[in-house]
Write a protein that holds these residues in place. Structure first.
Motif, short mmCIF file in Angstrom:
data_model
loop_
_atom_site.label_atom_id
_atom_site.label_comp_id
_atom_site.label_asym_id
_atom_site.label_seq_id
_atom_site.Cartn_x
_atom_site.Cartn_y
_atom_site.Cartn_z
N ASN A 130 0.82 -1.21 0.00
CA ASN A 130 0.00 0.00 0.00
C ASN A 130 0.86 1.27 0.00
OD1 ASN A 130 -2.21 -1.63 0.02
ND2 ASN A 130 -2.74 -1.30 2.18
N ARG A 131 1.95 1.28 0.72
CA ARG A 131 2.85 2.44 0.74
C ARG A 131 3.47 2.67 -0.63
NH1 ARG A 131 5.74 0.99 6.54
NH2 ARG A 131 4.03 1.78 7.86
N ARG A 136 3.76 6.00 -5.57
CA ARG A 136 3.63 6.19 -7.01
C ARG A 136 2.53 7.22 -7.32
NH1 ARG A 136 2.44 0.57 -9.43
NH2 ARG A 136 2.13 1.89 -11.28
N ALA A 137 1.41 7.13 -6.56
CA ALA A 137 0.30 8.07 -6.79
C ALA A 137 0.73 9.49 -6.43
CB ALA A 137 -0.91 7.66 -5.95
N ASP A 138 1.44 9.65 -5.33
CA ASP A 138 1.91 10.97 -4.92
C ASP A 138 2.82 11.58 -5.96
OD1 ASP A 138 0.47 10.88 -2.58
OD2 ASP A 138 2.15 10.21 -1.32
N ALA A 143 3.45 15.74 -10.17
CA ALA A 143 3.81 16.14 -11.54
C ALA A 143 2.66 16.86 -12.23
CB ALA A 143 4.20 14.88 -12.34
N VAL A 144 1.43 16.38 -12.05
CA VAL A 144 0.27 17.02 -12.66
C VAL A 144 0.06 18.40 -12.07
CG1 VAL A 144 -2.25 16.89 -12.88
CG2 VAL A 144 -0.85 14.85 -13.28
N ASN A 145 0.18 18.52 -10.74
CA ASN A 145 0.01 19.82 -10.09
C ASN A 145 1.03 20.83 -10.61
OD1 ASN A 145 -2.22 19.18 -8.53
ND2 ASN A 145 -0.97 18.40 -6.82
N ASP A 146 2.26 20.41 -10.75
CA ASP A 146 3.29 21.31 -11.29
C ASP A 146 2.92 21.78 -12.70
OD1 ASP A 146 4.74 21.10 -8.97
OD2 ASP A 146 6.15 19.58 -9.74
N PHE A 169 -3.97 6.49 -13.50
CA PHE A 169 -3.35 5.61 -12.48
C PHE A 169 -4.30 5.29 -11.34
CE2 PHE A 169 -2.85 9.66 -10.40
CZ PHE A 169 -2.93 9.36 -9.04
N GLN A 170 -5.24 6.28 -11.10
CA GLN A 170 -6.11 6.08 -9.95
C GLN A 170 -7.01 4.86 -10.12
OE1 GLN A 170 -8.89 9.29 -9.46
NE2 GLN A 170 -9.21 9.56 -11.66
#
Length: 415
Positions: A130-131, A136-138, A143-146, A169-170
């Motif tokens: 899970n971590r 990977r999600a973080d 990257a998308v936020n940037d 990915f979600q």
């Protein structure tokens, strides 16, 4: 001289009056028919003979007393040994039970630890999975936020397909669910140590069945394996002695062959052929019964000969007593006998069950000079094992209701 008729000599003894008399006394005072007059010489001889007989009877009584005293001392010594052994057995039993409980506790603890470790590993794997997913999600979200902060509207539209692809990915995120079931582990205890007493005190000797086993095994060179084993005996260091036809073969605790020896050869005239039927051992010697030649041979543990004893009573069973004598049974003669190493018979007694003659078979001797004999009465389930003292006197029956008991042996006691 007569004290009454001072001029007369004593010449008679009045057995009725228990007094010496002269001829005048005999005529005057002791002449009735009730008076039994005897010659002095005859009276003296009779008196000496009577005294000798009484003294001989007393001497036999003294010998019986001494034998009884020895038996009582042996019994007293045996009691002290048994008391010490009972205390030792109780202590050993307590230690053994404690060891069993500790071993069971260790096994149970190991089992709990193993299950706990396996389940903890599964939880750790779920956490790591899970971590990793979240990491990977973080990274993708960052990257998308940037991109969304730095690009203008036209660039957003140009990068739309790429951004939307990255956000897919979600849909692929798969977290390990929480399973609370394996997080529980407990123990339901059994009553290992009950309220019952550790044991009961036995005030009379009675043998009980410990266990049964079977199957003959002998390892090693084929020429040294057993062909027709008959008598067996075990030394204190666990060497097994076995009569096998005309030889005695020795094996270790793993039943590997150690050595062999030939106790006696056939008679030169061929009238009697060696037939070994029994073997007995003590700390220094080996005794072998040869029924064919009616001989008992005594050897050192390496097989070298010490003595050879001829005895027509030799049959199938033999033991060495703690007094250094040979004790054997004769089934046909229904007797238990003892001889020393010079062949002198120490005693020969009849074996009885309920007062009737019975046939003895196996015989063995304890360290406290007690003799045990397996006795056959000839009826189903009435055979028994009897105990005798060192003088061959019957003491007690220690096992009853047996069916055809043959041979017996003591195991070395390890404490």
């Amino acid at each position: 001289m007569c004290t009454i008729h001072t001029d007369q000599k004593w010449c008679f003894y009045c057995d009725t009056c228990d007094t010496l008399i002269c001829s005048m006394c005999a005529t005057l005072d002791h002449r009735s028919a009730e008076n039994n007059l005897l010659k002095i010489d005859d009276t003296i001889r009779s008196f000496r003979s009577e005294v000798d007989n009484i003294l001989q009877k007393f001497e036999k009584c003294r010998q019986r007393f001494k034998s009884t005293e020895n038996s009582i001392e042996h019994a007293q010594k045996r009691l002290q040994n048994k008391l010490a052994q009972a205390r030792s057995d109780i202590d050993a039993k307590a230690k053994a039970e404690i060891t069993k409980i500790r071993n069971k506790a260790k096994l149970l603890t190991d089992k709990v630890d193993k299950i706990g470790q396996e389940r903890d590993n599964e939880y750790e794997k779920a956490l790591m999975h899970n971590r990793d997913q979240m990491e990977r999600a973080d990274q993708t979200i960052a990257a998308v936020n940037d991109l969304m902060r730095q690009a203008d509207d036209f660039e957003h539209l140009e990068l739309k397909p790429k951004v939307m692809h990255n956000l897919e990915f979600q849909k692929e995120l798969k977290f390990e669910p929480v399973n609370h079931g394996p997080s529980f582990i407990g123990v339901r205890f059994q009553d290992v140590v009950s309220d019952a007493e550790l044991g009961e005190v036995c005030v009379s000797e009675k043998w009980q069945l410990k266990g049964e086993f079977g199957k003959e095994v002998a390892q090693g060179d084929a020429s040294n394996q057993l062909e027709a084993p008959f008598g067996v005996a075990v030394t204190h260091d666990d060497l097994l002695f076995v009569t096998d036809k005309k030889k005695v073969k020795v094996f270790d605790t793993e039943l590997h062959f150690v050595r062999k020896f030939t106790p006696s050869a056939d008679d030169a005239d061929g009238r009697s052929e060696s037939y070994l039927t029994a073997v007995a051992v003590d700390s220094q010697r080996v005794a072998v019964a040869d029924k064919g030649r009616k001989v008992i041979s005594v050897h050192n543990l390496d097989g070298s000969l010490i003595a050879s004893i001829s005895n027509n009573m030799v049959e199938h069973f033999l033991t060495i007593s703690s007094l250094g004598c040979l004790v054997l049974t004769n089934l046909q003669g229904q007797s238990l006998l003892c001889v020393n190493f010079e062949g002198k018979e120490m005693y020969n007694v009849k074996t009885l069950v309920n007062g009737e003659a019975a046939k003895p078979t196996g015989v063995l001797c304890d360290d406290d000079e007690t003799i045990y004999v397996a006795v056959h009465y000839g009826r189903s389930r009435v055979d028994e094992v009897q105990r005798y003292d060192s003088n061959g006197a019957f003491v007690a029956t220690v096992a009853q209701g047996l069916y055809n008991p043959i041979e017996m042996a003591f195991t070395p006691l390890v404490t």
